[in-house]
Design a protein around this motif. Structure first.
Motif, PDB file in Angstrom:
ATOM      1  N   LYS A 176       0.899  -1.048   0.097  1.00 29.75           N
ATOM      2  CA  LYS A 176      -0.316   0.188   0.192  1.00 29.75           C
ATOM      3  C   LYS A 176       0.828   1.435  -0.043  1.00 29.75           C
ATOM      4  N   LYS A 177       2.178   1.219   0.258  1.00 32.51           N
ATOM      5  CA  LYS A 177       2.733   2.656   0.812  1.00 32.51           C
ATOM      6  C   LYS A 177       3.156   2.853  -1.144  1.00 32.51           C
ATOM      7  N   TYR A 178       3.406   1.956  -2.067  1.00 37.68           N
ATOM      8  CA  TYR A 178       3.529   2.606  -3.218  1.00 37.68           C
ATOM      9  C   TYR A 178       2.139   2.369  -3.834  1.00 37.68           C
ATOM     10  N   GLY A 179       0.976   2.314  -3.509  1.00 36.43           N
ATOM     11  CA  GLY A 179       0.190   2.639  -3.673  1.00 36.43           C
ATOM     12  C   GLY A 179      -0.622   2.733  -5.249  1.00 36.43           C
ATOM     13  N   TYR A 180       0.435   2.435  -5.850  1.00 30.54           N
ATOM     14  CA  TYR A 180       0.056   1.460  -7.645  1.00 30.54           C
ATOM     15  C   TYR A 180      -1.453   0.582  -7.939  1.00 30.54           C
ATOM     16  N   PRO A 181      -1.864   1.003  -8.217  1.00 32.54           N
ATOM     17  CA  PRO A 181      -3.384   0.326  -8.267  1.00 32.54           C
ATOM     18  C   PRO A 181      -3.534  -1.330  -9.267  1.00 32.54           C
ATOM     19  N   ASP A 182      -4.649  -1.961  -8.344  1.00 29.68           N
ATOM     20  CA  ASP A 182      -4.029  -3.481  -8.594  1.00 29.68           C
ATOM     21  C   ASP A 182      -3.799  -4.280 -10.034  1.00 29.68           C
ATOM     22  N   GLY A 183      -2.929  -4.565 -10.477  1.00 30.84           N
ATOM     23  CA  GLY A 183      -3.018  -5.261 -12.031  1.00 30.84           C
ATOM     24  C   GLY A 183      -1.786  -4.344 -12.360  1.00 30.84           C
ATOM     25  N   ASN A 184      -1.131  -3.307 -11.912  1.00 30.98           N
ATOM     26  CA  ASN A 184      -0.066  -2.246 -12.474  1.00 30.98           C
ATOM     27  C   ASN A 184       1.140  -2.772 -11.731  1.00 30.98           C
ATOM     28  N   ILE A 185       1.073  -3.295 -10.833  1.00 29.11           N
ATOM     29  CA  ILE A 185       2.252  -4.535 -10.619  1.00 29.11           C
ATOM     30  C   ILE A 185       2.763  -5.898 -11.051  1.00 29.11           C
ATOM     31  N   VAL A 186       3.342  -6.096 -11.713  1.00 30.46           N
ATOM     32  CA  VAL A 186       3.204  -7.577 -12.939  1.00 30.46           C
ATOM     33  C   VAL A 186       4.520  -8.110 -12.354  1.00 30.46           C
ATOM     34  N   GLN A 187       4.628  -9.529 -12.129  1.00 30.22           N
ATOM     35  CA  GLN A 187       6.299 -10.341 -11.925  1.00 30.22           C
ATOM     36  C   GLN A 187       6.252 -10.965 -13.615  1.00 30.22           C
ATOM     37  N   THR A 188       6.703 -10.997 -13.901  1.00 28.70           N
ATOM     38  CA  THR A 188       6.692 -11.379 -15.120  1.00 28.70           C
ATOM     39  C   THR A 188       8.198 -11.711 -15.280  1.00 28.70           C
ATOM     40  N   GLY A 189       9.386 -11.531 -14.450  1.00 27.35           N
ATOM     41  CA  GLY A 189      10.901 -11.443 -15.078  1.00 27.35           C
ATOM     42  C   GLY A 189      11.398 -10.549 -15.960  1.00 27.35           C
ATOM     43  N   PHE A 190      11.901 -10.407 -15.775  1.00 26.87           N
ATOM     44  CA  PHE A 190      12.707  -8.959 -16.622  1.00 26.87           C
ATOM     45  C   PHE A 190      13.321 -10.273 -17.547  1.00 26.87           C
ATOM     46  N   ALA A 191      12.943  -9.661 -18.726  1.00 24.39           N
ATOM     47  CA  ALA A 191      12.809  -9.267 -20.446  1.00 24.39           C
ATOM     48  C   ALA A 191      14.456 -10.436 -20.313  1.00 24.39           C
ATOM     49  N   ARG A 192      14.781  -9.217 -20.086  1.00 28.22           N
ATOM     50  CA  ARG A 192      16.692  -9.181 -20.535  1.00 28.22           C
ATOM     51  C   ARG A 192      17.416 -10.802 -20.199  1.00 28.22           C
ATOM     52  N   TYR A 193      16.407 -10.551 -19.054  1.00 30.14           N
ATOM     53  CA  TYR A 193      16.908 -12.720 -18.486  1.00 30.14           C
ATOM     54  C   TYR A 193      16.633 -13.442 -19.555  1.00 30.14           C
ATOM     55  N   ASP A 194      16.005 -13.662 -20.474  1.00 39.08           N
ATOM     56  CA  ASP A 194      15.915 -14.139 -21.681  1.00 39.08           C
ATOM     57  C   ASP A 194      17.111 -13.995 -22.160  1.00 39.08           C
ATOM     58  N   SER A 195      17.889 -13.416 -22.993  1.00 45.56           N
ATOM     59  CA  SER A 195      18.385 -12.960 -23.535  1.00 45.56           C
ATOM     60  C   SER A 195      19.783 -13.098 -23.035  1.00 45.56           C
ATOM     61  N   LEU A 196      20.355 -13.289 -21.023  1.00 41.57           N
ATOM     62  CA  LEU A 196      21.765 -13.862 -20.502  1.00 41.57           C
ATOM     63  C   LEU A 196      20.962 -14.933 -20.831  1.00 41.57           C
ATOM     64  N   GLN A 197      19.708 -15.897 -20.672  1.00 48.67           N
ATOM     65  CA  GLN A 197      20.131 -17.203 -20.571  1.00 48.67           C
ATOM     66  C   GLN A 197      20.450 -17.565 -21.853  1.00 48.67           C
ATOM     67  N   ASN A 198      20.365 -17.382 -22.903  1.00 45.98           N
ATOM     68  CA  ASN A 198      20.082 -17.625 -24.228  1.00 45.98           C
ATOM     69  C   ASN A 198      21.705 -17.435 -24.568  1.00 45.98           C
ATOM     70  N   GLU A 199      22.619 -16.042 -24.266  1.00 53.90           N
ATOM     71  CA  GLU A 199      23.660 -16.327 -24.865  1.00 53.90           C
ATOM     72  C   GLU A 199      24.863 -16.915 -23.632  1.00 53.90           C
ATOM     73  N   LYS A 200      24.621 -17.113 -22.714  1.00 59.53           N
ATOM     74  CA  LYS A 200      25.538 -17.574 -21.729  1.00 59.53           C
ATOM     75  C   LYS A 200      26.481 -18.670 -22.071  1.00 59.53           C
ATOM     76  N   LEU A 201      25.984 -19.137 -23.106  1.00 63.05           N
ATOM     77  CA  LEU A 201      26.058 -20.967 -23.350  1.00 63.05           C
ATOM     78  C   LEU A 201      26.936 -20.634 -24.782  1.00 63.05           C
ATOM     79  N   LYS A 202      27.069 -18.914 -25.338  1.00 60.92           N
ATOM     80  CA  LYS A 202      27.717 -19.535 -26.056  1.00 60.92           C
ATOM     81  C   LYS A 202      29.148 -18.338 -26.236  1.00 60.92           C
ATOM     82  N   ILE A 203      29.095 -17.540 -24.962  1.00 65.87           N
ATOM     83  CA  ILE A 203      30.528 -16.693 -24.183  1.00 65.87           C
ATOM     84  C   ILE A 203      30.848 -17.690 -23.930  1.00 65.87           C
TER      85      ILE A 203
END
Length: 315
Positions: A93-120
């Motif tokens: 409540k202290k941040y005051g965001y309406p329901d649904g505004n905070i989403v837990q999807t994981g950072f999109a950039r983590y997908d590329s880190l996971q994809n690239e870590k075996l190549k480097i």
């Protein structure tokens, strides 16, 4: 797609035609100089009533950032989070965001880190990424060099013990402060005759730094979450915690001694011991910290981008 001429008329046309604005900062992506998303909505919402801002965040929110990141201040339509605790914190409540505004999807950039870590190929190297101190922003170079902050960083990178340790074990050491305020003062550290190699944020890809280096040294930067996501060894060098809390961010839900991904060193001697230990352990991560990483990152299915896309596509 790259739009030539930032803040140009063409840039504004493309921007105003967008349905979503996705960015890690609330002002950089808006083609009106000095305007953030909240201010843009106040002035232009009648023109683009359906446009929404998706805050991708440039790091995991771990400190008490209510003052700058509450909903009244930002007006973000979506705030992307990664960890369970971060999601709970930003949904409180202290941040005051309406329901649904905070989403837990994981950072999109983590997908590329996971994809690239075996190549480097990972190098036997350490990267030092200290955060900036806002209370030093207005001082000149002479005053900056008198600060404890400068003296501690300078001492570490000019340490003869560090030099011997790196040379004897054929390990590289990079100084890569991410904030532009330190970047523009790198010359003051006089690293030309040291074993330390400085890196410029303008010339180096951030993801490559994460993937190539074996170990991270930081003080309070959330970049350690990215390193932890890759199961890499890290250490906190916190020589000024009390001053940092007074002049920068207050402590949030994240407790370094309880939740951190590496040991905490408050002086150079202990830091050197930890660097030596890491080198001799071939940079393998301790089981205690591996367990913390497993408990922190529950989304590892390489579908962070897909989750966010689906949320936006359903609207």
């Amino acid at each position: 797609m790259t739009i030539e001429g930032t803040n140009s008329f063409r840039h504004k046309v493309f921007f105003m035609a967008a349905r979503y604005v996705l960015s890690t900062h609330d002002g950089y992506s808006i083609p009106f100089k000095g305007v953030n998303w909240r201010e843009f909505k106040i002035v232009y919402s009648w023109l683009v009533p359906k446009m929404q801002f998706v805050f991708l965040s440039h790091g995991v929110s771990k400190d008490d950032i209510v003052e700058n990141t509450n909903y009244k201040r930002t007006r973000f339509d979506y705030f992307v989070t990664t960890t369970n605790e971060e999601f709970k914190e930003m949904s409180s409540k202290k941040y005051g965001y309406p329901d649904g505004n905070i989403v837990q999807t994981g950072f999109a950039r983590y997908d590329s880190l996971q994809n690239e870590k075996l190549k480097i190929e990972v190098q036997s190297s350490i990267v030092f990424m200290p955060t900036w101190r806002y209370y030093l922003a207005d001082v000149d170079d002479q005053e900056f060099m008198k600060s404890e902050y400068f003296k501690k960083l300078y001492s570490l990178m000019h340490s003869k013990r560090l030099e011997r340790l790196l040379m004897e074990n054929n390990v590289d050491f990079y100084f890569f402060p991410p904030h532009h305020e330190i970047q523009k003062r790198i010359h003051l550290f006089n690293l030309e005759n040291t074993i330390v190699k400085s890196l410029n944020t303008e010339n180096v890809d951030f993801s490559t730094i994460l993937l190539k280096n074996s170990m991270l040294i930081t003080d309070y930067s959330s970049v350690i979450f990215d390193f932890a996501y890759l199961y890499k060894r890290s250490v906190y060098y916190q020589f000024d915690l009390k001053q940092f809390r007074q002049g920068q961010y207050k402590e949030g839900y994240f407790k370094y001694d309880r939740d951190g991904f590496g040991p905490i060193c408050t002086n150079e001697k202990d830091l050197m011991s930890e660097i030596s230990s890491a080198i001799h352990d071939d940079f393998k991560i301790n089981k205690k910290y591996r367990k913390r990483i497993d408990e922190t990152f529950t989304l590892r299915d390489n579908k962070n981008s897909e989750r966010l896309f689906n949320i936006l596509n359903d609207k």
